[in-house]
Design a protein around this motif. Structure first.
Motif, PDB file in Angstrom:
ATOM      1  N   THR B  31      42.727  43.240  38.239  1.00  0.00           N
ATOM      2  CA  THR B  31      41.474  43.914  38.566  1.00  0.00           C
ATOM      3  C   THR B  31      40.403  43.544  37.547  1.00  0.00           C
ATOM      4  N   PHE B  49      36.657  43.727  41.556  1.00  0.00           N
ATOM      5  CA  PHE B  49      37.588  43.021  42.420  1.00  0.00           C
ATOM      6  C   PHE B  49      39.010  43.456  42.098  1.00  0.00           C
ATOM      7  N   TYR B  50      39.803  43.594  43.172  1.00  0.00           N
ATOM      8  CA  TYR B  50      41.216  43.907  43.014  1.00  0.00           C
ATOM      9  C   TYR B  50      41.991  42.955  43.908  1.00  0.00           C
ATOM     10  N   GLY B  96      46.372  47.079  38.363  1.00  0.00           N
ATOM     11  CA  GLY B  96      46.336  48.021  39.467  1.00  0.00           C
ATOM     12  C   GLY B  96      47.697  48.364  40.010  1.00  0.00           C
TER      13      GLY B  96
END
Lengths: 117, 116
Positions: B31, B49-50, B96
């Protein structure tokens, strides 16, 4: 929307003494994370300490500790035995407990800490 | 321990030019968050962003775009630069995967952009 407030733009402390930086926040969420970041003159953002809202116990990292009062939505940072290297801007930050990639940090305005020799 | 890497560290551009900022997250971090910090201000969230997909968007101008690549590094593209874009741009990374450090973002040293 969540907000974070640091009402002390500047603080000073004598070397070896203790200082407390204040932070309040507003949220309707029940679970979240709170952080203190340090930004020295180099402007690098350095994690100092983190607190999970569901944990009653206040976090501690060496000379740094927090006083987390969930009902009052208060999250203060105590620095013991202050050192010259502690001089920096300190930011309080909030992060909701959301799905991965959506946990942006919401910062307070910052408190500049001066350490006097 | 490996940290977040950002390049370049300093960048000087003229108005209306284009700039590309790069961010290499800590290994195994999936992430990436981008923040903009103006002089004397707190960092403001731009975009995140992941797993290579945009996951959240903040106060990012339409002139800016970003993406995360297959190796998880990210790039922030800034076009038609304005004087007001002069700031410190941070990239932060996290994991994440639900582990104990999932919620902690680690910051890179930042890219100082000056638009003349």
């Amino acid at each position: 929307a969540q907000t974070v407030t640091q009402s002390q733009p500047e603080m000073s402390v004598q070397e070896a003494e203790t200082v407390t930086l204040s932070c309040t926040y507003d949220t309707s969420e029940s679970d979240y994370y709170l952080f203190w970041y340090k930004q020295p003159p180099s402007r690098q953002m350095i994690l100092v300490i983190r607190q999970e809202a569901y944990k009653q116990q206040n976090a501690t990292e060496n000379r740094f500790s927090v006083n987390f009062q969930k009902a009052a939505k208060s999250f203060s940072l105590k620095i013991s035995d202050s050192q010259l290297g502690d001089a920096a801007m300190y930011f309080c930050a909030y992060r909701g407990k959301l799905k991965p990639g959506t946990g942006k940090l919401i910062f307070g305005q910052g408190t500049t800490l001066q350490v006097k020799p | 321990a490996a940290g977040v890497i950002q390049s370049p560290r300093h960048l000087i551009k003229e108005k209306r030019e284009t700039a590309t900022l790069k961010c290499y997250p800590i290994p195994r971090h999936d992430t990436v968050y981008w923040y903009q910090q103006g002089p004397g201000q707190d960092p403001q969230f731009l975009i995140s962003f992941y797993e290579k997909m945009q996951s959240d968007k903040g106060s990012i101008p339409d002139r800016f775009s970003a993406q995360q690549f297959s190796d998880y590094h990210s790039e922030l593209n800034m076009s038609s630069l304005e004087l007001g874009d002069s700031a410190l741009y941070f990239c932060a990374s996290s994991r994440g995967d639900g582990g104990p450090t999932q919620e902690t973002q680690y910051f890179g040293p930042g890219t100082r952009l000056l638009v003349l």
